[in-house]
Design a protein around this motif. Structure first.
Motif, PDB file in Angstrom:
ATOM      1  N   ALA A  41       0.833  -1.205   0.000  1.00 29.21           N
ATOM      2  CA  ALA A  41       0.000   0.000   0.000  1.00 29.21           C
ATOM      3  C   ALA A  41       0.869   1.257   0.000  1.00 29.21           C
ATOM      4  N   ARG A  42       1.975   1.214   0.749  1.00 28.32           N
ATOM      5  CA  ARG A  42       2.887   2.362   0.800  1.00 28.32           C
ATOM      6  C   ARG A  42       3.527   2.614  -0.566  1.00 28.32           C
ATOM      7  N   LEU A  43       3.928   1.547  -1.236  1.00 27.21           N
ATOM      8  CA  LEU A  43       4.524   1.705  -2.563  1.00 27.21           C
ATOM      9  C   LEU A  43       3.521   2.274  -3.558  1.00 27.21           C
ATOM     10  N   GLN A  44       2.270   1.847  -3.461  1.00 22.16           N
ATOM     11  CA  GLN A  44       1.242   2.398  -4.340  1.00 22.16           C
ATOM     12  C   GLN A  44       1.038   3.889  -4.085  1.00 22.16           C
ATOM     13  N   ARG A  45       1.046   4.283  -2.825  1.00 21.05           N
ATOM     14  CA  ARG A  45       0.907   5.709  -2.507  1.00 21.05           C
ATOM     15  C   ARG A  45       2.066   6.508  -3.087  1.00 21.05           C
ATOM     16  N   HIS A  46       3.270   5.970  -2.967  1.00 24.35           N
ATOM     17  CA  HIS A  46       4.442   6.683  -3.479  1.00 24.35           C
ATOM     18  C   HIS A  46       4.422   6.754  -5.006  1.00 24.35           C
ATOM     19  N   GLN A  47       3.972   5.673  -5.646  1.00 18.96           N
ATOM     20  CA  GLN A  47       3.884   5.702  -7.106  1.00 18.96           C
ATOM     21  C   GLN A  47       2.858   6.737  -7.575  1.00 18.96           C
ATOM     22  N   HIS A  48       1.732   6.814  -6.905  1.00 19.10           N
ATOM     23  CA  HIS A  48       0.724   7.817  -7.257  1.00 19.10           C
ATOM     24  C   HIS A  48       1.255   9.230  -7.019  1.00 19.10           C
ATOM     25  N   GLU A  49       2.048   9.404  -5.961  1.00 18.35           N
ATOM     26  CA  GLU A  49       2.626  10.720  -5.682  1.00 18.35           C
ATOM     27  C   GLU A  49       3.619  11.117  -6.773  1.00 18.35           C
ATOM     28  N   VAL A  50       4.408  10.162  -7.263  1.00 18.37           N
ATOM     29  CA  VAL A  50       5.326  10.444  -8.371  1.00 18.37           C
ATOM     30  C   VAL A  50       4.547  10.902  -9.596  1.00 18.37           C
ATOM     31  N   GLN A  51       3.480  10.205  -9.927  1.00 21.49           N
ATOM     32  CA  GLN A  51       2.683  10.588 -11.092  1.00 21.49           C
ATOM     33  C   GLN A  51       2.058  11.970 -10.908  1.00 21.49           C
ATOM     34  N   ASN A  52       1.605  12.269  -9.705  1.00 21.39           N
ATOM     35  CA  ASN A  52       1.042  13.599  -9.441  1.00 21.39           C
ATOM     36  C   ASN A  52       2.093  14.685  -9.620  1.00 21.39           C
ATOM     37  N   ARG A  53       3.314  14.413  -9.175  1.00 28.01           N
ATOM     38  CA  ARG A  53       4.382  15.404  -9.302  1.00 28.01           C
ATOM     39  C   ARG A  53       4.790  15.595 -10.762  1.00 28.01           C
ATOM     40  N   LEU A  54       4.799  14.509 -11.529  1.00 29.53           N
ATOM     41  CA  LEU A  54       5.107  14.630 -12.950  1.00 29.53           C
ATOM     42  C   LEU A  54       4.083  15.524 -13.648  1.00 29.53           C
ATOM     43  N   ARG A  55       2.823  15.301 -13.353  1.00 30.81           N
ATOM     44  CA  ARG A  55       1.770  16.126 -13.971  1.00 30.81           C
ATOM     45  C   ARG A  55       1.887  17.580 -13.522  1.00 30.81           C
ATOM     46  N   ALA A  56       2.227  17.790 -12.251  1.00 24.08           N
ATOM     47  CA  ALA A  56       2.353  19.154 -11.738  1.00 24.08           C
ATOM     48  C   ALA A  56       3.490  19.908 -12.422  1.00 24.08           C
ATOM     49  N   MET A  57       4.484  19.174 -12.943  1.00 20.03           N
ATOM     50  CA  MET A  57       5.601  19.807 -13.632  1.00 20.03           C
ATOM     51  C   MET A  57       5.351  19.965 -15.125  1.00 20.03           C
TER      52      MET A  57
ATOM     53  N   GLU B  59       5.452  12.658 -22.031  1.00 22.07           N
ATOM     54  CA  GLU B  59       5.833  13.807 -22.845  1.00 22.07           C
ATOM     55  C   GLU B  59       6.293  14.909 -21.902  1.00 22.07           C
ATOM     56  N   TYR B  60       7.507  15.410 -22.147  1.00 23.76           N
ATOM     57  CA  TYR B  60       8.054  16.429 -21.254  1.00 23.76           C
ATOM     58  C   TYR B  60       9.184  17.145 -21.969  1.00 23.76           C
TER      59      TYR B  60
ATOM     60  N   THR C 161      13.880  15.069 -12.108  1.00 26.43           N
ATOM     61  CA  THR C 161      14.461  13.999 -11.297  1.00 26.43           C
ATOM     62  C   THR C 161      14.438  14.348  -9.816  1.00 26.43           C
ATOM     63  N   ASP C 162      14.837  15.570  -9.491  1.00 31.12           N
ATOM     64  CA  ASP C 162      14.877  15.980  -8.084  1.00 31.12           C
ATOM     65  C   ASP C 162      13.492  15.941  -7.452  1.00 31.12           C
ATOM     66  N   ARG C 163      12.484  16.362  -8.205  1.00 36.47           N
ATOM     67  CA  ARG C 163      11.122  16.352  -7.668  1.00 36.47           C
ATOM     68  C   ARG C 163      10.630  14.920  -7.455  1.00 36.47           C
ATOM     69  N   VAL C 164      10.950  14.030  -8.390  1.00 36.25           N
ATOM     70  CA  VAL C 164      10.530  12.637  -8.261  1.00 36.25           C
ATOM     71  C   VAL C 164      11.244  11.966  -7.090  1.00 36.25           C
TER      72      VAL C 164
ATOM     73  N   THR D  41       3.035  14.985 -19.483  1.00 38.77           N
ATOM     74  CA  THR D  41       1.857  14.196 -19.836  1.00 38.77           C
ATOM     75  C   THR D  41       2.233  12.727 -19.784  1.00 38.77           C
ATOM     76  N   ILE D  42       1.637  11.977 -18.880  1.00 38.58           N
ATOM     77  CA  ILE D  42       1.958  10.560 -18.726  1.00 38.58           C
ATOM     78  C   ILE D  42       1.237   9.763 -19.803  1.00 38.58           C
ATOM     79  N   GLN D  43       2.003   9.020 -20.592  1.00 40.28           N
ATOM     80  CA  GLN D  43       1.440   8.230 -21.680  1.00 40.28           C
ATOM     81  C   GLN D  43       1.194   6.783 -21.282  1.00 40.28           C
ATOM     82  N   ASN D  44       2.094   6.242 -20.443  1.00 42.79           N
ATOM     83  CA  ASN D  44       1.947   4.835 -20.078  1.00 42.79           C
ATOM     84  C   ASN D  44       2.733   4.552 -18.806  1.00 42.79           C
ATOM     85  N   VAL D  45       2.214   3.636 -17.985  1.00 37.55           N
ATOM     86  CA  VAL D  45       2.901   3.194 -16.774  1.00 37.55           C
ATOM     87  C   VAL D  45       2.925   1.672 -16.778  1.00 37.55           C
TER      88      VAL D  45
END
Length: 311
Positions: free
Chosen positions: A68-84, A104-105, A113-116, A87-91
């Motif tokens: 569950a913790r890893l899933q939360r961290h993975q979702h947080e990474v995706q949120n940070r990518l979008r905030a920067m 796309e970035y 990298t630093d944010r992730v 555009t996430i194409q595939n996971v």
């Protein structure tokens, strides 16, 4: 005693089964390093950015909240990518603790990298338009099966089998190393740098971060910084022979080239085959013969020599 290997096909962008080929090369040298295996694979270059990262180590304790913790961290990474602005194409999840994200970035890779990596437990293994670094505990066949590398096609690759001598048996200590924060540069290395701490402090003062205590990571960032200043891969590698002290042989790769360098004592082994269709090199000839199914002649690079090939 570790083993390194590299292969580059000499016919431009035509894809080859480099995942399969590198697995054969590395598995043939399993006796040189049973602790971990790593690949830096170069697929077709595209507009998308490919991010390979981990959220935990393979041997981390699995408590009740682990997945569950890893899933939360993975979702947080995706949120940070979008905030920067990405555009996430595939996971794709290679394991429960590692994933591959295509996006796309067009912004700054260091900021991304630093944010992730600010997400707890997250480590970026590679970031680029063609480079993908995959590494884990176990031999080449285990890692290739776990990450489904048999079908990976591309133009060139390097790999490493590791016997841990001065650091932990974990993914962070496994090779290859990406040259943070530069796109599509990676290194594998056999040997030891004696001025490791001098260069680590110098590069950290320039704003670079290091995920391990391994001197191979120093070489990767050293080369990429030289190239960012205008040096070619070959020029950067030649400078490294003057500025990096120790006993070493290393293989460096970029999006379109592969090179090898041996220090002036040439104590660390490397065997090379150069043909019209491909160049293959490894710590032992058995690795080259695992992928070249004809009679060949091999040779050893000289001491203090740098060789670079373009695909």
């Amino acid at each position: 005693m570790c083993g390194i290997a590299g292969i580059i096909y000499r016919n431009g962008d035509q894809p080859h089964p480099i995942g399969h080929d590198m697995t054969l090369m590395l598995q043939s040298m399993k006796h040189r390093g049973p602790d971990s295996t790593g690949y830096a694979l170069y697929g077709p270059r595209g507009e998308s950015v490919i991010l390979r990262c981990t959220f935990a180590d393979a041997n981390d304790a699995r408590d009740f909240d682990f997945h569950a913790r890893l899933q939360r961290h993975q979702h947080e990474v995706q949120n940070r990518l979008r905030a920067m602005g990405a555009t996430i194409q595939n996971v794709e999840e290679g394991t429960d603790y590692a994933c591959r994200i295509t996006l796309e970035y067009d912004g700054d890779l260091k900021d991304l990298t630093d944010r992730v990596e600010d997400v707890p437990g997250c480590e970026v293994l590679s970031l680029g338009h063609s480079l993908e670094i995959i590494k884990d505990l176990g031999d080449a066949e285990e890692v290739a099966r776990q990450y489904e590398l048999e079908g990976f096609t591309g133009t060139h690759a390097i790999g490493h089998v590791r016997m841990a001598t001065e650091s932990d048996v974990d993914i962070s200590g496994a090779h290859p190393y990406w040259a943070y924060p530069f796109s599509d540069v990676a290194v594998v290395h056999n040997g030891q740098l004696t001025n490791y701490f001098q260069w680590k402090r110098r590069l950290e003062r320039s704003g670079h971060r290091f995920q391990s205590e391994c001197d191979s990571e120093i070489i990767a960032v050293y080369l990429a910084e030289k190239m960012s200043g205008g040096a070619s891969l070959e020029d950067a590698m030649r400078q490294s022979l003057d500025e990096l002290d120790g006993v070493f042989t290393y293989i460096a790769v970029t999006g379109d080239a592969l090179g090898v360098a041996k220090d002036e004592m040439a104590a660390k082994p490397l065997v090379l085959y150069e043909g019209d269709d491909l160049v293959a090199l490894a710590s032992e000839e058995i690795a080259i013969r695992a992928v070249v199914d004809r009679e060949i002649e091999t040779w050893d690079p000289y001491e203090g020599e740098v060789l670079v090939w373009q695909r």
